[in-house]
Design an enzyme around this catalytic site. Sequence first.
Site, PDB file in Angstrom:
ATOM      1  N   SER A  14      42.702  38.146  31.925  1.00 56.20           N
ATOM      2  CA  SER A  14      41.912  37.277  32.803  1.00 56.20           C
ATOM      3  C   SER A  14      41.782  35.909  32.161  1.00 56.20           C
ATOM      4  O   SER A  14      41.737  35.776  30.933  1.00 56.20           O
ATOM      5  CB  SER A  14      40.518  37.863  33.032  1.00 56.20           C
ATOM      6  OG  SER A  14      39.685  36.931  33.703  1.00 56.20           O
TER       7      SER A  14
ATOM      8  N   TYR B 152      32.490  41.316  30.950  1.00 57.30           N
ATOM      9  CA  TYR B 152      33.859  41.251  31.466  1.00 57.30           C
ATOM     10  C   TYR B 152      34.768  40.467  30.520  1.00 57.30           C
ATOM     11  O   TYR B 152      35.882  40.896  30.200  1.00 57.30           O
ATOM     12  CB  TYR B 152      33.852  40.619  32.848  1.00 57.30           C
ATOM     13  CG  TYR B 152      35.193  40.575  33.526  1.00 57.30           C
ATOM     14  CD1 TYR B 152      35.818  41.746  33.955  1.00 57.30           C
ATOM     15  CD2 TYR B 152      35.842  39.367  33.760  1.00 57.30           C
ATOM     16  CE1 TYR B 152      37.053  41.716  34.587  1.00 57.30           C
ATOM     17  CE2 TYR B 152      37.072  39.329  34.397  1.00 57.30           C
ATOM     18  CZ  TYR B 152      37.672  40.505  34.806  1.00 57.30           C
ATOM     19  OH  TYR B 152      38.906  40.461  35.428  1.00 57.30           O
TER      20      TYR B 152
END
Length: 246
Positions: free
Chosen positions: A141, A155
């Site tokens: 990501s 995250y």
Amino acid sequence: MSSLIGKTALVTGGSRGIGAATAIRLAQEGADVAITYVRGEEAAREVVAKIETAGRRGFAVRADAADAGDAAGAVERAADDLGGLDILVNNAGVGVLGPLETLALADVDRVLDVNVRGVFLASQAAAARMGRGGRVITIGSCVAQRVPGPGATLYATSKAALIGLTKALARELGERGITANVVHPGPIDTDMNPADGPFAESQAAGTAVGRFGQADEVASLVAYLAGDEAGYVTGAEVSVDGGHAA
């Protein structure tokens, strides 16, 4: 001629979004492709149908990456049913966002189990079945490189861990002719993060090009890394983020 003709691949979390686009693209490039899914059996069937429309073998396995047995077992099933495994795309992932003080231990366990432990176990199982030319491609990501604001601590932690895992895999598997790379998508228009969602405007503004990306744009990069032409690319972080980290 595509360098993926005759190759076999497993895409985890392949029933929708980036995973579905990747599975279909690999099939279009010549690979036989298995996918995993947790929910959405009908969506998984639709992806398999598109793989078969491309003239390749495809099948779906219900597997939860948070379950250690499922994470490794899906790899074994794919390798057995496809007659080997050349490409693993670690795409399955979850995100729990929110202020640090609101995150429960169950949130921490779930995110790390899926995003880190599941990837490790799948990669471990795949490495045992791969020969020379094998590819381990993990979907990271953009927040592993640049966190644009609060609320993404858990995250971002999980996705940053994949960088270290990928670099270590590259070193460990390189002598066997297996490469390992991590792809960092930016804001991508999917069901989980639609381009018309409540937080979309700020995400698009955080890119250099001022827009969301498409799942196909990530899939095309994964297909390149899976092919023969990327044989000298390993241990790399490759961004397809519209300049989010620029």
